[in-house]
Design a protein around this motif. Structure first.
Motif, PDB file in Angstrom:
ATOM      1  N   LEU A   3       1.841 -28.499  19.620  1.00 22.19           N
ATOM      2  CA  LEU A   3       0.824 -29.536  19.462  1.00 22.19           C
ATOM      3  C   LEU A   3      -0.564 -28.934  19.286  1.00 22.19           C
ATOM      4  CD1 LEU A   3       0.485 -32.576  19.338  1.00 22.19           C
ATOM      5  CD2 LEU A   3       0.156 -32.593  21.811  1.00 22.19           C
TER       6      LEU A   3
ATOM      7  N   SER B  77      -0.854 -27.398  15.733  1.00 17.68           N
ATOM      8  CA  SER B  77      -1.014 -28.379  14.651  1.00 17.68           C
ATOM      9  C   SER B  77      -2.402 -29.007  14.656  1.00 17.68           C
ATOM     10  CB  SER B  77       0.064 -29.465  14.748  1.00 17.68           C
ATOM     11  OG  SER B  77      -0.090 -30.242  15.922  1.00 17.68           O
ATOM     12  N   LEU B  78      -2.973 -29.212  15.836  1.00 12.91           N
ATOM     13  CA  LEU B  78      -4.327 -29.759  15.922  1.00 12.91           C
ATOM     14  C   LEU B  78      -5.366 -28.729  15.462  1.00 12.91           C
ATOM     15  CD1 LEU B  78      -4.159 -31.655  19.349  1.00 12.91           C
ATOM     16  CD2 LEU B  78      -4.358 -32.678  17.070  1.00 12.91           C
TER      17      LEU B  78
ATOM     18  N   LYS C 152      -5.179 -28.310  11.621  1.00  8.40           N
ATOM     19  CA  LYS C 152      -5.037 -29.595  10.938  1.00  8.40           C
ATOM     20  C   LYS C 152      -5.716 -29.595   9.570  1.00  8.40           C
ATOM     21  CE  LYS C 152      -6.099 -34.519  11.657  1.00  8.40           C
ATOM     22  NZ  LYS C 152      -4.730 -35.050  11.764  1.00  8.40           N
TER      23      LYS C 152
ATOM     24  N   LYS D  56      -2.962 -29.244   6.540  1.00  6.43           N
ATOM     25  CA  LYS D  56      -3.049 -30.571   5.898  1.00  6.43           C
ATOM     26  C   LYS D  56      -1.670 -31.145   5.554  1.00  6.43           C
ATOM     27  CE  LYS D  56      -7.577 -29.546   3.875  1.00  6.43           C
ATOM     28  NZ  LYS D  56      -8.370 -29.372   2.640  1.00  6.43           N
ATOM     29  N   SER D  57      -0.824 -31.226   6.563  1.00 12.91           N
ATOM     30  CA  SER D  57       0.519 -31.763   6.368  1.00 12.91           C
ATOM     31  C   SER D  57       0.855 -32.741   7.486  1.00 12.91           C
ATOM     32  CB  SER D  57       1.553 -30.633   6.334  1.00 12.91           C
ATOM     33  OG  SER D  57       2.868 -31.157   6.343  1.00 12.91           O
ATOM     34  N   PRO D  58       0.819 -34.051   7.226  1.00  8.35           N
ATOM     35  CA  PRO D  58       1.197 -35.034   8.246  1.00  8.35           C
ATOM     36  C   PRO D  58       2.620 -34.827   8.757  1.00  8.35           C
ATOM     37  CG  PRO D  58       0.065 -36.112   6.416  1.00  8.35           C
ATOM     38  CD  PRO D  58       0.345 -34.695   5.986  1.00  8.35           C
TER      39      PRO D  58
ATOM     40  N   GLU E  68       2.522 -32.048  11.288  1.00  5.10           N
ATOM     41  CA  GLU E  68       1.886 -32.536  12.514  1.00  5.10           C
ATOM     42  C   GLU E  68       2.868 -33.389  13.314  1.00  5.10           C
ATOM     43  OE1 GLU E  68      -1.777 -34.567  11.653  1.00  5.10           O
ATOM     44  OE2 GLU E  68      -2.403 -32.997  10.255  1.00  5.10           O
TER      45      GLU E  68
ATOM     46  N   SER F  34       5.518 -31.095  14.853  1.00  2.82           N
ATOM     47  CA  SER F  34       4.960 -30.337  15.984  1.00  2.82           C
ATOM     48  C   SER F  34       4.816 -31.227  17.213  1.00  2.82           C
ATOM     49  CB  SER F  34       3.597 -29.744  15.600  1.00  2.82           C
ATOM     50  OG  SER F  34       3.732 -28.806  14.556  1.00  2.82           O
ATOM     51  N   ALA F  35       4.338 -32.456  17.009  1.00  2.81           N
ATOM     52  CA  ALA F  35       4.210 -33.396  18.127  1.00  2.81           C
ATOM     53  C   ALA F  35       5.579 -33.721  18.715  1.00  2.81           C
ATOM     54  CB  ALA F  35       3.510 -34.673  17.663  1.00  2.81           C
TER      55      ALA F  35
END
Length: 201
Positions: free
Chosen positions: A120, A123-124, A127, A131-133, A136, A139-140
């Motif tokens: 987490l 990814s933060l 970010k 730039k990949s939702p 993210e 990872s979450a």
């Protein structure tokens, strides 16, 4: 991204490659109960299996430490929590290869718990570079899985008869995340560098 930085990021693929060995090693040990016994129990088996497992642990830990250096060198933040968490994970894995289950120095007094925040925080932190939702979200999800699994373990909800199998299944996304993170960071940083060189030219 210079050669050393790029190499320290890309070599993180060793983490999931060596992890495949450790996850699967128990399945080839005669009489070893992969359903009940954890991955670390392999270190208590015959020397050929035990030392293969312990060397793999040390390789994983060293690779994590180098990845942590790569994270710091590419991080947009002066204080990198993802670097710190990956470094601590690396040290815990090195210790797991040096000491066996009988001592609290195995995983360095459970430093492996930092795997909860590593995906987490990474990814933060990156970010605006990766730039990949989708990354993210992945990872979450991995961080959430770690919290959930630690809760199941500490609450005693995982039957001892399947503890080893659950741990091996849990290790797949855990170690697989490092390979994906290394790929995402390396490819995006390399693309960004190429764009900057093309613009300056």
């Amino acid at each position: 991204m210079n050669f050393f930085t790029k190499a320290s990021v890309k070599q993180a693929h060793l983490i999931w490659i060596a992890s495949i060995i450790n996850i699967g090693l128990g399945f080839v040990i005669p009489g070893f109960d992969v359903f009940a016994k954890s991955i670390s129990h392999v270190a208590l088996e015959a020397p050929v299996f035990a030392y293969t497992h312990r060397i793999a642990d040390i390789m994983i830990g060293i690779s994590m430490c180098f990845f942590a250096i790569g994270i710091q060198l590419t991080s947009p933040s002066r204080i990198s929590f993802s670097m710190a968490s990956v470094l601590l994970l690396g040290l815990s894995m090195i210790s797991a290869g040096i000491w066996t289950l009988e001592t609290p120095l195995h995983l360095l007094y459970n430093l492996s718990i930092f795997m909860i925040i590593a995906p987490l925080s990474f990814s933060l932190e990156f970010k605006n570079i990766i730039k990949s939702p989708s990354f993210e979200l992945f990872s979450a999800a991995v961080s959430f899985l770690h919290v959930f699994m630690f809760w199941l373990i500490y609450a005693g909800f995982i039957p001892s008869e399947i503890n080893g199998l659950v741990q091996r299944m849990w290790a797949i996304p855990t170690m697989g995340w490092f390979g994906i993170a290394a790929y995402m960071l390396g490819s995006r940083q390399f693309s960004a560098n190429n764009s900057m060189h093309a613009t300056s030219a």
